[in-house]
Write a protein that holds these residues in place. Structure first.
Motif, PDB file in Angstrom:
ATOM      1  N   TYR A 139       0.822  -1.204   0.000  1.00 53.04           N
ATOM      2  CA  TYR A 139       0.000   0.000   0.000  1.00 53.04           C
ATOM      3  C   TYR A 139       0.861   1.261   0.000  1.00 53.04           C
ATOM      4  O   TYR A 139       0.447   2.296  -0.513  1.00 53.04           O
ATOM      5  CB  TYR A 139      -0.967   0.014   1.183  1.00 53.04           C
ATOM      6  N   GLU A 143      -2.008   2.125  -3.698  1.00 60.65           N
ATOM      7  CA  GLU A 143      -3.199   1.434  -3.199  1.00 60.65           C
ATOM      8  C   GLU A 143      -3.570   0.266  -4.110  1.00 60.65           C
ATOM      9  O   GLU A 143      -3.922  -0.818  -3.643  1.00 60.65           O
ATOM     10  CB  GLU A 143      -4.372   2.409  -3.086  1.00 60.65           C
ATOM     11  N   GLU A 147      -3.802  -3.602  -2.919  1.00 63.80           N
ATOM     12  CA  GLU A 147      -4.984  -4.444  -3.047  1.00 63.80           C
ATOM     13  C   GLU A 147      -4.663  -5.739  -3.790  1.00 63.80           C
ATOM     14  O   GLU A 147      -5.134  -6.813  -3.424  1.00 63.80           O
ATOM     15  CB  GLU A 147      -6.097  -3.679  -3.757  1.00 63.80           C
ATOM     16  N   GLN A 156      -6.108 -12.834   0.908  1.00 65.87           N
ATOM     17  CA  GLN A 156      -7.011 -12.220   1.871  1.00 65.87           C
ATOM     18  C   GLN A 156      -7.990 -11.347   1.101  1.00 65.87           C
ATOM     19  O   GLN A 156      -7.613 -10.692   0.135  1.00 65.87           O
ATOM     20  CB  GLN A 156      -6.235 -11.360   2.873  1.00 65.87           C
ATOM     21  N   SER A 158      -9.395  -8.556   2.111  1.00 62.82           N
ATOM     22  CA  SER A 158      -9.164  -7.124   2.313  1.00 62.82           C
ATOM     23  C   SER A 158      -8.187  -6.901   3.459  1.00 62.82           C
ATOM     24  O   SER A 158      -7.899  -7.814   4.234  1.00 62.82           O
ATOM     25  CB  SER A 158     -10.487  -6.410   2.635  1.00 62.82           C
ATOM     26  N   VAL A 159      -7.705  -5.680   3.556  1.00 63.13           N
ATOM     27  CA  VAL A 159      -6.847  -5.295   4.675  1.00 63.13           C
ATOM     28  C   VAL A 159      -7.654  -5.361   5.966  1.00 63.13           C
ATOM     29  O   VAL A 159      -7.140  -5.748   7.012  1.00 63.13           O
ATOM     30  CB  VAL A 159      -6.268  -3.877   4.460  1.00 63.13           C
ATOM     31  N   LYS A 160      -8.924  -5.033   5.884  1.00 62.36           N
ATOM     32  CA  LYS A 160      -9.798  -5.082   7.063  1.00 62.36           C
ATOM     33  C   LYS A 160      -9.850  -6.506   7.631  1.00 62.36           C
ATOM     34  O   LYS A 160      -9.826  -6.705   8.842  1.00 62.36           O
ATOM     35  CB  LYS A 160     -11.196  -4.597   6.675  1.00 62.36           C
ATOM     36  N   THR A 161      -9.887  -7.499   6.765  1.00 61.81           N
ATOM     37  CA  THR A 161      -9.879  -8.898   7.198  1.00 61.81           C
ATOM     38  C   THR A 161      -8.563  -9.229   7.900  1.00 61.81           C
ATOM     39  O   THR A 161      -8.555  -9.893   8.942  1.00 61.81           O
ATOM     40  CB  THR A 161     -10.072  -9.842   5.990  1.00 61.81           C
ATOM     41  N   LEU A 163      -6.630  -7.137   9.441  1.00 59.87           N
ATOM     42  CA  LEU A 163      -6.649  -6.438  10.727  1.00 59.87           C
ATOM     43  C   LEU A 163      -7.475  -7.223  11.744  1.00 59.87           C
ATOM     44  O   LEU A 163      -7.065  -7.381  12.901  1.00 59.87           O
ATOM     45  CB  LEU A 163      -7.211  -5.025  10.551  1.00 59.87           C
ATOM     46  N   ALA A 164      -8.595  -7.744  11.320  1.00 61.07           N
ATOM     47  CA  ALA A 164      -9.430  -8.544  12.218  1.00 61.07           C
ATOM     48  C   ALA A 164      -8.680  -9.789  12.687  1.00 61.07           C
ATOM     49  O   ALA A 164      -8.760 -10.169  13.857  1.00 61.07           O
ATOM     50  CB  ALA A 164     -10.732  -8.929  11.521  1.00 61.07           C
ATOM     51  N   ASN A 167      -6.106  -8.700  15.221  1.00 59.26           N
ATOM     52  CA  ASN A 167      -6.790  -8.374  16.475  1.00 59.26           C
ATOM     53  C   ASN A 167      -7.246  -9.626  17.215  1.00 59.26           C
ATOM     54  O   ASN A 167      -7.257  -9.664  18.437  1.00 59.26           O
ATOM     55  CB  ASN A 167      -7.980  -7.450  16.230  1.00 59.26           C
TER      56      ASN A 167
END
Length: 187
Positions: A139, A143, A147, A156, A158-161, A163-164, A167
């Motif tokens: 990134y 961007e 991706e 994956q 997304s980046v959100k996945t 991050l989850a 976490n």
């Protein structure tokens, strides 16, 4: 006027680009992750080998203690003078000793298995952090490149996945480190 707008746009774009030092730092961090993963893997192997030796030594001590206790009880029986009640008590003590020995050995095996599991989790966590760095690095480049790497290379959505997942892993690793500390201390 068109040339000036184009020039300003070009300057803004080049001003937003990632500085070369940041890109170099990113490369160095990737090398750091590779070294850290290698070091933790070696350290994990050493920990497991040391733990296996401790478990074997503990089992040998348990066996020796059981043998001494059995010998004492056998000597009591052979010396005679025991009535049936006393002989039953001695037999019960031998049986209890065997059960305790088996339970102690099983606990050692369980602790060793847990130590192996926790060290594997730690190695997996480091590898996941390297994947996170790869995504961040991509990134930094752009961007669109980020991706593509997240989807195609790291598999994956997304980046959100990602991050989850990080976490979710973080508290597990922290708990695992605490458990590992307790287990090693108990050995």
């Amino acid at each position: 006027m068109k040339k000036i707008i184009s020039l300003i746009f070009l300057l803004l774009l080049s001003g937003c680009a990632t500085p070369p030092e940041v890109k170099q730092l990113s490369i160095k961090q990737m090398e750091y992750f590779d070294s850290a993963i290698s070091a933790v893997s070696k350290q994990s192997e050493a920990l497991i080998i040391a733990t296996e030796k401790l478990v074997e030594e503990a089992k040998a001590r348990i066996d020796a203690e059981e043998q001494v206790a059995r010998s004492r009880l056998t000597t009591l029986i052979q010396q005679g003078g025991l009535d049936q009640s006393q002989a039953a008590t001695v037999a019960s003590q031998i049986s209890d000793l065997s059960s305790q020995t088996a339970a102690s050995k099983k606990q050692l095996e369980d602790d060793l298995a847990t130590i192996k599991e926790k060290t594997n989790e730690l190695n997996s966590y480091l590898k996941k952090m390297k994947d996170v760095h790869i995504a961040i690095d991509s990134y930094i480049q752009s961007e669109k490149a980020g991706e593509k790497v997240v989807n195609d290379v790291l598999n994956q959505p997304s980046v959100k996945t990602m991050l989850a997942q990080v976490n979710e892993l973080t508290p597990k690793i922290e708990k695992g480190i605490s458990e590992l500390t307790v287990l090693i201390g108990a050995l």
